[in-house]
Every structure is written in C-alpha cells, then in structure tokens.
Design a protein around this motif. Structure first.
Motif, PDB file in Angstrom:
ATOM      1  N   UNK A  69       0.959  -0.991   0.159  1.00 20.96           N
ATOM      2  CA  UNK A  69      -0.216   0.074   0.043  1.00 20.96           C
ATOM      3  C   UNK A  69       0.916   1.079  -0.004  1.00 20.96           C
ATOM      4  N   UNK A  70       0.896   1.913  -1.040  1.00 18.42           N
ATOM      5  CA  UNK A  70       1.702   3.204  -1.257  1.00 18.42           C
ATOM      6  C   UNK A  70       0.840   4.518  -1.134  1.00 18.42           C
ATOM      7  N   UNK A  71       1.167   5.408  -0.371  1.00 20.04           N
ATOM      8  CA  UNK A  71       0.474   6.811  -0.144  1.00 20.04           C
ATOM      9  C   UNK A  71       0.697   7.386  -1.499  1.00 20.04           C
ATOM     10  N   UNK A  72      -0.116   8.161  -2.065  1.00 22.29           N
ATOM     11  CA  UNK A  72      -0.196   9.006  -3.322  1.00 22.29           C
ATOM     12  C   UNK A  72      -0.196  10.175  -2.703  1.00 22.29           C
ATOM     13  N   UNK A  73      -1.131  10.736  -1.853  1.00 20.71           N
ATOM     14  CA  UNK A  73      -1.455  12.046  -1.359  1.00 20.71           C
ATOM     15  C   UNK A  73      -2.136  11.985  -0.093  1.00 20.71           C
ATOM     16  N   UNK A  74      -1.951  12.888   0.716  1.00 19.54           N
ATOM     17  CA  UNK A  74      -2.711  13.008   2.117  1.00 19.54           C
ATOM     18  C   UNK A  74      -3.025  14.393   2.139  1.00 19.54           C
ATOM     19  N   UNK A  75      -4.282  14.577   2.791  1.00 23.72           N
ATOM     20  CA  UNK A  75      -4.650  15.882   3.228  1.00 23.72           C
ATOM     21  C   UNK A  75      -4.939  15.923   4.587  1.00 23.72           C
ATOM     22  N   UNK A  76      -4.757  16.928   5.279  1.00 24.02           N
ATOM     23  CA  UNK A  76      -5.176  17.077   6.965  1.00 24.02           C
ATOM     24  C   UNK A  76      -5.878  18.254   7.219  1.00 24.02           C
ATOM     25  N   UNK A  77      -6.840  18.170   7.997  1.00 23.62           N
ATOM     26  CA  UNK A  77      -7.431  19.691   8.574  1.00 23.62           C
ATOM     27  C   UNK A  77      -8.138  19.232   9.880  1.00 23.62           C
TER      28      UNK A  77
END
Length: 148
Positions: A69-77
């Motif tokens: 499982x490879x992270x492509x993008x991440x968003x945090x808020x």
C-alpha cells in the motif's frame, strides 16, 4: 504548521507500512480505535481496538502476501482534538499465480491528539474480490495432489 506535521507523520507511517511494518500504523491506534475496511470480502472489517486492527493486518498479509500500500497523497485539517486526514493509496503486488494486482484505496482517519480513533478504508471491492478469489483458486489448485 500543525497540518504539515500531521501530513509528515502520516507519510512516514505509510512508508513503513509499505515495507511491511504494519506495527507503525497499529502504534497510532487509540485504545478505542474503530477500524472499518468497507466491503463484503474476506478483508471486510468493522473492529475496535489496536489488537483487532493488528489482526486485520495479519489477515491482509495472509490473503495478499507481497501486496503493498503506497501513499499517493494526504490531506489534513481540523484541530488537534479532532483532526481529519484523507489518504489516497495505490495498492500493488503480484498474486500467487503471477497475475499483477493493482487497485486504489481511500482512507478517512480521525485523529484525537495524534492518536487514531476512527479509520475507514474503501478499496475498489470488485477488483479486490476478484483478486481474493484468484488467490483462493490458486491455493486450492496447488494443494491438489498431482495424481502421479
């Protein structure tokens, strides 16, 4: 600045998970974590707590050894007591019969003071189900006596 730190921690955790170090994700789990892997497959889950989360990863590696499982993008808020994190993952590996497996998954996480309290993962279940069925057929075929 806080959200940049969260994104960095999530990226670092997923890099470890991608190498097979699932304990990196489990270590972020709060004692009352609720983990859901959406879908009616062998990997479908709605469990609570770090031990059940760890057991799910064991099931994942049992059914799909070598799939990463490879992270492509991440968003945090959000605030530290209620941080929302969205992750886009690429799922890739080779099934036991040599067939490549490629999929995508989305993860929605709620963090409370840096601990994961809620984690929902949605993967393309049609592709996942087909891969799990291929794995099962291959295991059954290779378990059959050769008849010599």
């Amino acid at each position: 600045m806080y959200h940049a730190i969260v994104r960095s921690v999530v990226r670092r955790t997923w890099r470890k998970v991608n190498t097979g170090d699932y304990e990196a994700a489990v270590s972020m789990a709060a004692p009352d974590l609720r983990f859901r892997f959406v879908g009616d497959t062998a990997l479908g889950a709605d469990v609570r707590g770090p031990e059940a989360f760890r057991a799910w990863f064991a099931r994942f590696t049992e059914h799909l050894p070598g799939v990463r499982l490879r992270l492509v993008d991440v968003v945090a808020g959000g605030w530290p007591w209620n941080t929302k994190v969205a992750v886009w993952l690429q799922v890739a590996g080779t099934l036991e019969d040599g067939t490549p497996y490629r999929n995508i998954a989305m993860q929605w996480v709620t963090l409370r003071w840096g601990r994961m309290v809620d984690d929902i993962v949605v993967e393309d279940t049609l592709k996942l189900d087909a891969a799990l069925r291929r794995q099962q057929r291959h295991l059954l075929a290779t378990a059959q006596p050769s008849g010599d």
